[in-house]
Motif scaffolding. Sequence first.
Motif, PDB file in Angstrom:
ATOM      1  N   THR A 129       0.901  -1.146   0.033  1.00 54.01           N
ATOM      2  CA  THR A 129      -0.024   0.131   0.035  1.00 54.01           C
ATOM      3  C   THR A 129       0.944   1.231   0.007  1.00 54.01           C
ATOM      4  O   THR A 129       2.125   1.205   0.623  1.00 54.01           O
ATOM      5  CB  THR A 129      -0.926  -0.041   1.403  1.00 54.01           C
ATOM      6  N   MET A 132       1.099   6.030   4.260  1.00 51.83           N
ATOM      7  CA  MET A 132       0.450   7.141   4.663  1.00 51.83           C
ATOM      8  C   MET A 132       1.208   8.212   5.376  1.00 51.83           C
ATOM      9  O   MET A 132       2.301   8.350   5.536  1.00 51.83           O
ATOM     10  CB  MET A 132      -0.245   6.553   5.868  1.00 51.83           C
ATOM     11  N   THR A 137      -0.834  13.263   0.074  1.00 48.10           N
ATOM     12  CA  THR A 137      -2.007  12.673   0.239  1.00 48.10           C
ATOM     13  C   THR A 137      -3.105  12.985   1.349  1.00 48.10           C
ATOM     14  O   THR A 137      -2.239  13.386   2.527  1.00 48.10           O
ATOM     15  CB  THR A 137      -1.737  11.057   0.610  1.00 48.10           C
ATOM     16  N   CYS A 142      -5.637   8.598   2.678  1.00 46.63           N
ATOM     17  CA  CYS A 142      -5.000   7.459   3.620  1.00 46.63           C
ATOM     18  C   CYS A 142      -5.794   6.494   4.177  1.00 46.63           C
ATOM     19  O   CYS A 142      -5.642   5.207   4.337  1.00 46.63           O
ATOM     20  CB  CYS A 142      -4.134   8.336   4.638  1.00 46.63           C
ATOM     21  N   SER A 143      -7.082   7.043   4.786  1.00 42.98           N
ATOM     22  CA  SER A 143      -7.700   6.291   5.246  1.00 42.98           C
ATOM     23  C   SER A 143      -8.870   5.025   4.328  1.00 42.98           C
ATOM     24  O   SER A 143      -8.819   3.939   4.673  1.00 42.98           O
ATOM     25  CB  SER A 143      -9.241   7.032   5.906  1.00 42.98           C
ATOM     26  N   PHE A 146      -5.965   2.733   3.621  1.00 39.65           N
ATOM     27  CA  PHE A 146      -5.999   1.737   4.651  1.00 39.65           C
ATOM     28  C   PHE A 146      -7.177   0.662   4.929  1.00 39.65           C
ATOM     29  O   PHE A 146      -7.079  -0.515   4.947  1.00 39.65           O
ATOM     30  CB  PHE A 146      -5.672   2.335   5.983  1.00 39.65           C
ATOM     31  N   GLN A 171      -4.202   6.833  15.228  1.00 37.65           N
ATOM     32  CA  GLN A 171      -4.292   6.758  13.806  1.00 37.65           C
ATOM     33  C   GLN A 171      -4.837   5.328  13.240  1.00 37.65           C
ATOM     34  O   GLN A 171      -5.842   5.247  12.564  1.00 37.65           O
ATOM     35  CB  GLN A 171      -3.078   7.215  13.063  1.00 37.65           C
ATOM     36  N   PHE A 175      -8.469   4.473  11.446  1.00 38.40           N
ATOM     37  CA  PHE A 175      -8.475   3.676  10.059  1.00 38.40           C
ATOM     38  C   PHE A 175      -9.382   2.563  10.243  1.00 38.40           C
ATOM     39  O   PHE A 175     -10.119   2.139   9.288  1.00 38.40           O
ATOM     40  CB  PHE A 175      -6.797   3.309   9.925  1.00 38.40           C
TER      41      PHE A 175
END
Length: 180
Positions: A129, A132, A137, A142-143, A146, A171, A175
């Motif tokens: 991926t 983050m 971004t 980012c969420s 994830f 964080q 997520f």
Amino acid sequence: MSGQLPLVGSEAEIKAVPILDMQKDGQGFEPIFEVFGEIFDKVRDFPVAIISIAGPFRKGKSFLLNLLAHYLMENQSSTWFKMGDTHPARVFEWKGGVERNTVGIHITNKPFMLETSDNKKVAVFLMDTQGMFDTKTTAKDCSTIFALSTLLSSVQIYNLTEQIHENDLQQFEIFTKYAK
């Protein structure tokens, strides 16, 4: 997993392909559905496991996945990484520096066919991926990355290079709530 069967295709052909890519305007992401069909059609008769890695950018996620790919290609032997080896497999692109390298979500185009302890074949894919918290971004993107990687994964590795701090856990909680 007790042993490895041959890859679907040759080892030289295994590479990472994007399944979620940034939109052309740079705002948000779009799935690449045709890649899903090409990849998973070959293993439709097998259980599938996806090992994914996520975490902050520039912390070695792609490099770690290359080590895992190297291990799987070497039949998980005790000598899977020999002295003098300078580079693991290069399935996922990576580079040094401060600029992001992976954008979106990438997955191996072919599975590693492993055998369980009860002699059943499982198609294992590795998934990378985008890091983050880079400067390009948004928190929403980012969420999204994830959440999608979590939903697709059988195993999700959250890669941190130092001690876990309270903000890392906060964080992670945000997520995972978004993923639900």
